[in-house]
Design an enzyme around this catalytic site. Structure first.
Site, PDB file in Angstrom:
ATOM      1  N   ASN A 297     -25.482  17.814  10.230  1.00 35.24           N
ATOM      2  CA  ASN A 297     -26.441  16.846  10.762  1.00 35.24           C
ATOM      3  C   ASN A 297     -27.484  17.592  11.578  1.00 35.24           C
ATOM      4  OD1 ASN A 297     -27.144  15.396  13.549  1.00 35.24           O
ATOM      5  ND2 ASN A 297     -27.128  13.840  11.956  1.00 35.24           N
ATOM      6  N   THR A 323     -28.395  12.760   7.725  1.00 39.47           N
ATOM      7  CA  THR A 323     -28.916  12.149   8.945  1.00 39.47           C
ATOM      8  C   THR A 323     -28.045  10.957   9.294  1.00 39.47           C
ATOM      9  OG1 THR A 323     -30.389  10.502   7.924  1.00 39.47           O
ATOM     10  CG2 THR A 323     -31.260  12.737   8.202  1.00 39.47           C
ATOM     11  N   GLU A 324     -28.000  10.631  10.576  1.00 38.42           N
ATOM     12  CA  GLU A 324     -27.189   9.495  11.010  1.00 38.42           C
ATOM     13  C   GLU A 324     -27.698   8.178  10.432  1.00 38.42           C
ATOM     14  OE1 GLU A 324     -29.819  10.565  14.640  1.00 38.42           O
ATOM     15  OE2 GLU A 324     -29.017  11.509  12.824  1.00 38.42           O
ATOM     16  N   ALA A 325     -28.962   8.180   9.973  1.00 37.50           N
ATOM     17  CA  ALA A 325     -29.521   6.960   9.395  1.00 37.50           C
ATOM     18  C   ALA A 325     -28.956   6.655   8.017  1.00 37.50           C
ATOM     19  CB  ALA A 325     -31.042   7.087   9.308  1.00 37.50           C
ATOM     20  N   GLY A 326     -28.295   7.653   7.380  1.00 37.30           N
ATOM     21  CA  GLY A 326     -27.635   7.375   6.115  1.00 37.30           C
ATOM     22  C   GLY A 326     -28.008   8.273   4.961  1.00 37.30           C
TER      23      GLY A 326
END
Length: 654
Positions: A297, A323-326
């Site tokens: 990440n 990314t943490e958004a997907g």
């Protein structure tokens, strides 16, 4: 009969009542239902209603200048905010800092997962995310001001272990976004860069008896969306609003990019090369930490550059960036598109990505740092008079198998130049980052040490490693004076044993052969054999063990050299500048035990680092092996020579 749910934005927001709990979607500058935000702002400015709203959101959703959730800054519009990021709505952040609204700053992944808890009718979420940070109720409970009194985070004990319990807040209104909808409200997201938490947010509002308002760019014929392409079913949606193009941009800087939406794949070899400056130096040094075939990440700011460096070096196929958004895979986007990816392998919902992160799925993360102290604590959430928020930082940093913090050594006007392979500080930054104590604890160094989590701090001029002894200075850039350029601009004295030079390749404007390092392709060059002395010399100076795979690669190289020698050998190993995570010492000792059992006559090693010698001695002693590790090369050679003479004497006597 199916209901036609297509309405205007003004008609939709007219359904929102005073005191409602409203959640909205969006990540940084992407996937924001701008038409709905604009209509809600317009209604409040014209009528003063609806007021005293509670806003719940995960990542920041705005341009920091008044768009997105920044539209909700008007006095009386909000009464409470529960958010992971305040930085993209600075006027709302200011209201919270001035005690004009109640506010909570919670981890992004926690809020994202709480949507599911709300949807399922559960009281809240159990997780260890946030322990020993400012979110821990013993350190503030995530409250951003004194006006905020209610506790929504508790410490609980389960089977002798501490957990945090986050209380769920029921949702009345969900503002979501898709690409197209049919008259029944079925939504697809074919042209969106991310899917985020739309489904969970819609379910949470619907199951609480609330309303769901969806913004789209067009309406399509009933039944024309394939069932598997429907990301939010019409049974959850009350209103569909068709937005004008200026209010339905992919993000504030891009109208539409089919490569970010996954509609096409484009060549990435021609992506713009980063200039060789301080930012690239940081990204290059951090890139040497990338684990082969690992999942990584990258945070916003300096860490974003790692994606570009990996692409330049041809390493992208061997690293899965997320990314943490997907977004999973591909080349991560930056700027207004941050959170998305070009040529992504797939896009999953944000809450699902945090399931993966929280469960320990990340091999490494690289995140930014605003402040750092002598205990290894890092602050990114509140500093310099700004309420920025933690975003996904706490989830990611606490649960990744390895953490690299990256940023310039000082900030505010720092000017540097790279020439002749050296770094020059032309003008020092006004603000120090390495403090005696951080203003707010977003990452706990002591908690990381307790869990033996490897942590590195990378700047343009030096690198620190978090050890049990404290923050250790382990690398210095060529051209940098430790006293003048490092210690003079810190508020604490780091541990200094024998720092080595940062890799000179980082400071040359040409490819670094990063891929060879990541895949250990040149590891055999570190091993040489002296047939006359039957001596295997292993030069691990500056080498680092990123994972158990690196240990396996070293074992294979050593075993090959021994088999080629055709007999058991005497070995001596140079461990100066050698780095290994505390969680890997036992695996490394197992490799030494194997080599001693099958290939070595005598083995010795040396390292100037007292901490490394201590940890290696402990690991070898646990396996019943004599450590034979010395501070100086001469001592190691003297021991080996004595051992060889003793063996020769015994052989002659026999």
């Amino acid at each position: 009969m199916r209901q036609n749910k297509i309405v205007t934005a003004d008609e939709a927001v007219a359904l929102i009542r005073p005191d409602d709990v409203v959640t909205t979607t969006g990540f940084v500058q992407s996937c924001i239902p701008e038409a709905l935000h604009a209509a809600l702002e317009r209604r409040f400015v014209e009528t003063g209603k609806p007021g005293n709203l509670t806003l719940i959101m995960t990542a920041g959703a705005g341009d920091s200048k008044g768009l997105g959730t920044g539209r909700f800054h008007h006095e009386g519009m909000l009464g409470r905010v529960i958010a992971a990021n305040f930085g993209r709505m600075p006027k709302v952040a200011k209201a919270a800092q001035e005690n004009r609204i109640r506010g909570y700053n919670l981890p992004q992944g926690v809020i994202s997962q709480l949507y599911r808890a709300c949807a399922a009718g559960q009281p809240g979420l159990f997780t260890k995310v946030g322990l020993h940070t400012y979110v821990d109720p013993r350190h503030g409970g995530g409250r951003v001001n004194t006006l905020t009194q209610d506790e929504i985070v508790k410490v609980v004990e389960v089977d002798g272990e501490e957990w945090l319990f986050y209380r769920a807040t029921k949702i009345d209104v969900a503002l979501i976004r898709g690409t197209c909808a049919d008259p029944a409200g079925n939504l697809c997201m074919s042209k969106e860069a991310l899917t985020l938490d739309n489904l969970a947010q819609a379910t949470a509002a619907r199951n609480n008896g609330g309303i769901v308002i969806a913004q789209v760019e067009r309406v399509v014929e009933q039944g024309s969306i394939k069932p598997k392409d429907v990301r939010v079913p019409g049974i959850l949606v009350d209103c569909v609003v068709v937005a004008e193009p200026e209010h339905h941009r992919m993000n504030y800087g891009v109208q539409h990019d089919p490569a970010l939406a996954g509609e096409v794949r484009i060549p990435v070899g021609g992506l713009r090369k980063m200039p060789l400056d301080a930012r690239k130096v940081i990204a290059r040094r951090a890139a040497f930490e990338l684990p082969p075939n690992g999942v990584v990440n990258l945070g916003v700011g300096a860490p974003e550059g790692i994606s570009a460096v990996a692409n330049e070096e041809g390493a992208t196929p061997y690293i899965t960036l997320t990314t943490e958004a997907g977004a999973v895979g591909g080349v991560l986007a930056s700027g207004s598109s941050f959170g998305a990816a070009t040529n992504a392998d797939c896009i999953i919902d944000q809450n699902q990505m945090f399931d993966f992160y929280d469960g320990g799925g990340l091999d490494m993360t690289c995140l930014g740092m605003a402040e750092c102290d002598e205990a290894g604590n890092v602050n990114t959430s509140r500093f310099g008079g700004r309420l920025n928020g933690c975003g996904g930082f706490i989830n990611i940093s606490q649960n990744a198998r390895k953490v690299v913090f990256a940023g310039t050594f000082t900030s505010g006007g720092l000017e540097t130049r790279i020439e002749d392979g050296k770094l020059r500080i032309l003008k020092e930054g006004r603000a120090r980052k390495f403090m005696a104590g951080v203003e707010q604890n977003t990452f706990s160094g002591p908690y990381a040490k307790e869990r033996r989590q490897p942590v590195l701090y990378v700047t343009e001029r030096c690198v620190f490693n978090l050890t049990q002894a404290g923050m250790e200075l382990i690398e210095v850039a060529p051209g940098i004076d430790i006293g003048r350029d490092i210690l003079a601009h810190m508020d604490f004295m780091p541990v200094i044993e024998n720092p080595i030079l940062m890799d000179r390749r980082i400071f040359a404007d040409q490819p670094m052969e990063l891929l060879a390092d990541i895949l250990n392709l040149n590891l055999h060059e570190r091993v040489s054999y002296d047939k006359e002395r039957n001596l295997l010399f292993v030069n691990l100076e500056g080498w680092q063990v990123r994972s158990k795979g690196d240990i396996d690669a070293l074992r294979q190289v050593l075993e090959t050299a021994c088999l080629k020698a055709g007999q058991r050998v005497n070995s001596i190993v140079n461990h100066d500048g050698f780095r290994i995570g505390e969680n890997l010492y036992d695996d490394y000792a197992e490799m030494i035990e194997y080599m001693s059992a099958y290939h070595y006559l005598t083995s010795t090693r040396y390292a100037t680092s007292a901490f490394l010698r201590l940890k290696m001695q402990e690991a070898l002693n646990r396996r019943g092996l004599a450590p034979h590790i010395f501070e100086r090369r001469s001592e190691a050679h003297a021991f080996l020579d004595a051992a060889i003479r003793s063996a020769e004497t015994r052989a002659a006597a026999e």
